[in-house]
Design a protein around this motif. Structure first.
Motif, PDB file in Angstrom:
ATOM      1  N   ALA A  41       0.832  -1.208   0.000  1.00  0.00           N
ATOM      2  CA  ALA A  41       0.000   0.000   0.000  1.00  0.00           C
ATOM      3  C   ALA A  41       0.867   1.260   0.000  1.00  0.00           C
ATOM      4  N   GLN A  42       2.140   1.127   0.376  1.00  0.00           N
ATOM      5  CA  GLN A  42       3.068   2.256   0.342  1.00  0.00           C
ATOM      6  C   GLN A  42       3.532   2.480  -1.098  1.00  0.00           C
ATOM      7  N   GLU A  43       3.327   3.674  -1.622  1.00  0.00           N
ATOM      8  CA  GLU A  43       3.662   3.961  -3.017  1.00  0.00           C
ATOM      9  C   GLU A  43       5.145   3.762  -3.308  1.00  0.00           C
ATOM     10  N   ALA A  73       7.868  -6.768  13.456  1.00  0.00           N
ATOM     11  CA  ALA A  73       8.225  -6.795  12.047  1.00  0.00           C
ATOM     12  C   ALA A  73       9.588  -6.156  11.803  1.00  0.00           C
ATOM     13  N   VAL A  74      10.366  -6.778  10.933  1.00  0.00           N
ATOM     14  CA  VAL A  74      11.658  -6.237  10.503  1.00  0.00           C
ATOM     15  C   VAL A  74      11.689  -6.271   8.982  1.00  0.00           C
ATOM     16  N   ILE A  75      11.927  -5.089   8.366  1.00  0.00           N
ATOM     17  CA  ILE A  75      11.928  -4.996   6.904  1.00  0.00           C
ATOM     18  C   ILE A  75      13.314  -4.588   6.417  1.00  0.00           C
ATOM     19  N   HIS A  76      13.863  -5.394   5.519  1.00  0.00           N
ATOM     20  CA  HIS A  76      15.141  -5.066   4.872  1.00  0.00           C
ATOM     21  C   HIS A  76      14.848  -4.301   3.590  1.00  0.00           C
ATOM     22  N   MET A  77      15.533  -3.190   3.389  1.00  0.00           N
ATOM     23  CA  MET A  77      15.295  -2.328   2.235  1.00  0.00           C
ATOM     24  C   MET A  77      16.208  -2.737   1.084  1.00  0.00           C
ATOM     25  N   ILE A 135       9.891   2.773   5.419  1.00  0.00           N
ATOM     26  CA  ILE A 135      10.065   1.411   5.931  1.00  0.00           C
ATOM     27  C   ILE A 135       9.730   1.358   7.423  1.00  0.00           C
ATOM     28  N   ASP A 136      10.207   2.333   8.189  1.00  0.00           N
ATOM     29  CA  ASP A 136       9.900   2.376   9.633  1.00  0.00           C
ATOM     30  C   ASP A 136       8.400   2.456   9.874  1.00  0.00           C
ATOM     31  N   ASN A 137       7.723   3.313   9.118  1.00  0.00           N
ATOM     32  CA  ASN A 137       6.272   3.467   9.281  1.00  0.00           C
ATOM     33  C   ASN A 137       5.531   2.182   8.911  1.00  0.00           C
ATOM     34  N   THR A 138       6.033   1.470   7.904  1.00  0.00           N
ATOM     35  CA  THR A 138       5.406   0.205   7.500  1.00  0.00           C
ATOM     36  C   THR A 138       5.561  -0.846   8.596  1.00  0.00           C
ATOM     37  N   GLU A 139       6.728  -0.893   9.228  1.00  0.00           N
ATOM     38  CA  GLU A 139       6.933  -1.822  10.349  1.00  0.00           C
ATOM     39  C   GLU A 139       5.965  -1.533  11.481  1.00  0.00           C
TER      40      GLU A 139
END
Length: 392
Positions: free
Chosen positions: A241-243, A297-301, A282-286
């Motif tokens: 959902a994040q553009e 949640a941990v997201i690698h960019m 990425i922080d906001n998505t986590e």
């Protein structure tokens, strides 16, 4: 009855994602199960003693073991609700799965013992005396067990508890067992045939099968099963959902018990973008994943080229080649490294665990197709991954 107790004792009954509320549901159902199973044991034991029926007596002790299983479920929910500590930083939620596994083990042991005693009854038959009191007790037992299966399954589904669903399965197996016992008593009264022992064997085999099914449901999360499709779709919807996020891959879900999920994934972002702004996305998505799915949640960019037409064209052509070999294969992390004599196309592909072609042979097929369609100066460097989640 259980609904009334829930309304009286559980204040925030709809907040089933809350570990404390789940614990209250589990402990309440465990206590009700103990009480009902003890009453059923006393009634059936009396009926078995009066009628001299091994199948009725065995069914009575089956209910006594169910009371013990309910105790295990009760203790399991209590211990699973303990807060994380230094030795267990992810909490104690998997104790609930262990409790369900113990319940399954009790079912299997009871089935084996029932078959053993029933075989002995076949070898040394004894006359079974049919009484209306026995039939009435067995009929009441069937109705009570149907009710127990209903509320355990309904609440187990509501709070996502494998232990409670195992208990529901156990109750359904008891319904079948008691029904067979009742029918054997009626047939024996009507025809004089001594089928008590044979019915006991049949009941034991059915209970054993139910125990195997319940054990599988509680053992799979302990071993590490693939996440449910609905959860995967929820994660994809939230992240994509994040553009700024172009795609995701390498999704991992670690289950430390209901309500205790650890999620990690790779999110593809434009390599040309502002790294600080993208990091904020990425922080906001986590944070959003934690809020909506009650998980860590941990997201690698992963930066990917989005504005180089040549790279995008090569990516599209290579992707079409991969899909033409097998639509089930997906590709990600595509990069182009150009040299003086040749160009490397570097990317990952994802295939199912039981794919029919070996990794080496598949890589050779892709290389051959790429060289044939793009030119002999293009070489593929492929990392083959196995599908963690089910492929469409």
């Amino acid at each position: 009855m259980v609904t009334i107790l829930i309304n009286l004792l559980i204040k925030e009954k709809e907040d089933v994602k809350n570990p404390k509320v789940r614990q209250q549901y589990g402990m309440l159902c465990g206590m009700v199960g103990i009480a009902l199973n003890i009453l059923l044991f006393l009634g059936k034991f009396l009926a078995g003693a009066i009628s001299n029926s091994i199948s009725v007596t065995a069914d009575a002790f089956n209910n006594l073991s169910d009371a013990g299983s309910s105790c295990v479920t009760l203790v399991g929910f209590k211990m699973a609700g303990a807060k994380p500590d230094q030795g267990h930083p992810f909490g104690h939620g998997r104790i609930e799965y262990i409790a369900g596994l113990i319940v399954s083990g009790a079912i299997l042991l009871m089935a084996v013992e029932l078959v053993r005693t029933s075989v002995d009854k076949i070898i040394h038959p004894q006359e079974v005396e049919f009484r209306m009191l026995t039939a009435a007790i067995l009929l009441i037992s069937i109705l009570v067990k149907l009710y127990m299966a209903y509320y355990n399954y309904r609440i187990g589904k509501k709070v996502d508890s494998a232990a409670m669903r195992a208990t529901a399965t156990d109750s359904l197996s008891d319904v079948c067992a008691t029904t067979v016992v009742l029918l054997s008593a009626i047939v024996g009264k009507a025809t004089g045939l001594q089928i008590d022992g044979y019915c006991g064997v049949l009941v034991g085999v059915f209970i054993f099968y139910a125990g195997i099914c319940a054990a599988k449901e509680t053992l799979d999360p302990l071993l590490g099963q693939a996440p449910e499709e609905t959860l995967v779709r929820q994660i994809e919807e939230i992240v994509l959902a994040q553009e700024e996020i172009c795609g995701i891959h390498d999704l991992l879900v670690h289950d430390y018990g209901p309500g205790r999920l650890m999620i990690s994934l790779h999110a593809e972002v434009p390599a040309e973008g502002n790294i600080l702004e993208l990091h904020d996305v990425i922080d906001n998505t986590e944070v959003e994943l934690r809020r909506k799915l009650n998980c860590d949640a941990v997201i690698h960019m992963d930066p990917v080229i989005t504005e180089d037409e040549h790279v995008l064209s090569l990516k599209k052509q290579t992707g079409q080649i991969v899909k033409s070999i097998d639509p089930v294969i997906s590709m990600h992390d595509f990069r182009v490294v150009a040299g003086s004599s040749h160009t490397n196309l570097i990317f990952d592909i994802v295939i199912p665990y039981e794919y029919k072609i070996s990794d080496e042979m598949l890589t050779e097929q892709i290389q051959s197709r790429v060289a044939g369609e793009l030119g002999n100066n293009y070489f593929v460097v492929i990392q083959v991954d196995k599908a963690y989640c089910k492929q469409e």
